[in-house]
Design an enzyme around this catalytic site. Structure first.
Site, mmCIF file in Angstrom:
data_model
loop_
_atom_site.group_PDB
_atom_site.id
_atom_site.type_symbol
_atom_site.label_atom_id
_atom_site.label_comp_id
_atom_site.label_asym_id
_atom_site.label_seq_id
_atom_site.Cartn_x
_atom_site.Cartn_y
_atom_site.Cartn_z
ATOM 1 N N SER A 1 1.039 -1.254 -0.306
ATOM 2 C CA SER A 1 -0.260 -0.031 0.083
ATOM 3 C C SER A 1 0.858 1.552 0.058
ATOM 4 C CB SER A 1 -0.968 -0.068 0.990
ATOM 5 O OG SER A 1 -2.044 0.822 1.119
ATOM 6 N N ASP B 1 -6.145 -3.290 -2.249
ATOM 7 C CA ASP B 1 -4.873 -2.885 -1.193
ATOM 8 C C ASP B 1 -4.300 -4.082 -0.695
ATOM 9 O OD1 ASP B 1 -3.871 -1.507 1.561
ATOM 10 O OD2 ASP B 1 -4.854 -0.044 -0.155
#
Length: 269
Positions: free
Chosen positions: A44, A158
């Site tokens: 991320s 993510d």
């Protein structure tokens, strides 16, 4: 006389939204102290900082670009080109291209892996080839905020869902010592009149923390965990404030002696 071999050092840069900007400060300190990095794994927010460092061996240009952003600029990144499905990510991709450029994994000076979640299979994916910007876009696709990234007909979410602090990834790359930057929950926070958005983000924080604890497990002697406490950093809306980078510098300096000792004493471990 036998010359001891220098240990291979890996960076595990974790997810954490805007708080990931503290990683810029941490890498500045490592660079200033000539601590060479041999492998990087980023999840991320950590994928953005990690990719830049893997390309250039420093974060000077990245820091400069971040410091130029105003609050208005950040709101444009977040809300322009949004749909009922979420933020399309076009403006974010433009921003990433401005920082990272049209670079491939093969252009990096330091081996890099970027973590994302295969939406269909619900499994962890490690990107290590192709366009960096596409892999990053996949890794930052926060559910409920960003529309999932599409690469080769597959959708990705993510990386923080499956591996918020990718210690195991960088170990698998060959790291002897791992410097891990963790942004998961360090403790309780006070909750007052939660909104739908704050409830969703808090739920994601809880999930990330649980996953990180199971992934990292018992920290062994070769992992230096740098934990960024959320309650000391403030909420994500304040990430345009330069205090994130400054706090990263402060935290890194607090761990510097530990890192140096671990490297120096490697042959005696």
């Amino acid at each position: 006389m036998v010359i001891s071999k220098r240990p291979k050092i890996g960076l595990a840069l974790g997810s954490g939204g805007a708080r990931g900007l503290t990683q810029i400060g941490i890498l500045k300190v490592l660079n200033e102290n000539n601590i060479s990095i041999d492998f990087i794994a980023g999840s991320s927010a950590g994928s953005i900082v990690g990719a830049y460092y893997a390309l250039y061996g420093n974060v000077a240009g990245f820091e400069k670009a971040i410091r130029k952003l105003s609050k208005k600029d950040l709101l444009k990144l977040a809300y322009v080109n949004s749909t009922r499905k979420g933020i399309t990510g076009e403006k974010v991709m433009e921003f990433l291209m401005g920082i990272i450029g049209d670079k491939d994994f093969s252009d990096t000076k330091i081996p890099l892996k970027i973590i994302a979640t295969d939406m269909e299979l619900g499994k962890e994916v490690w990107f290590d080839r192709g366009k960096l910007s596409k892999a990053i876009r996949a890794s930052i696709s926060l559910p409920g905020i960003f529309y999932p990234a599409k690469i080769d007909k597959k959708f990705y979410l993510d990386g923080g869902i499956v591996n918020p602090t990718p210690v195991d990834v960088v170990k698998s790359m060959g790291a002897d010592i791992v410097i891990a930057v963790d942004h998961t929950m360090a403790g309780a926070v006070k909750i007052k009149d939660p909104s739908i958005y704050s409830s969703l983000t808090r739920a994601f924080e809880i999930i990330r923390t649980q996953v990180a604890e199971s992934k990292i497990g018992k920290i062994d002697k070769n992992v230096i965990l740098i934990r960024i406490e959320n309650k000391k950093m403030g909420d994500s809306y304040n990430f345009y404030n330069k205090r994130f980078i400054a706090n990263g510098v402060k935290i890194a300096r607090e761990h510097l002696e530990e890192i140096k000792k671990k490297i120096e004493n490697w042959d005696r471990d």
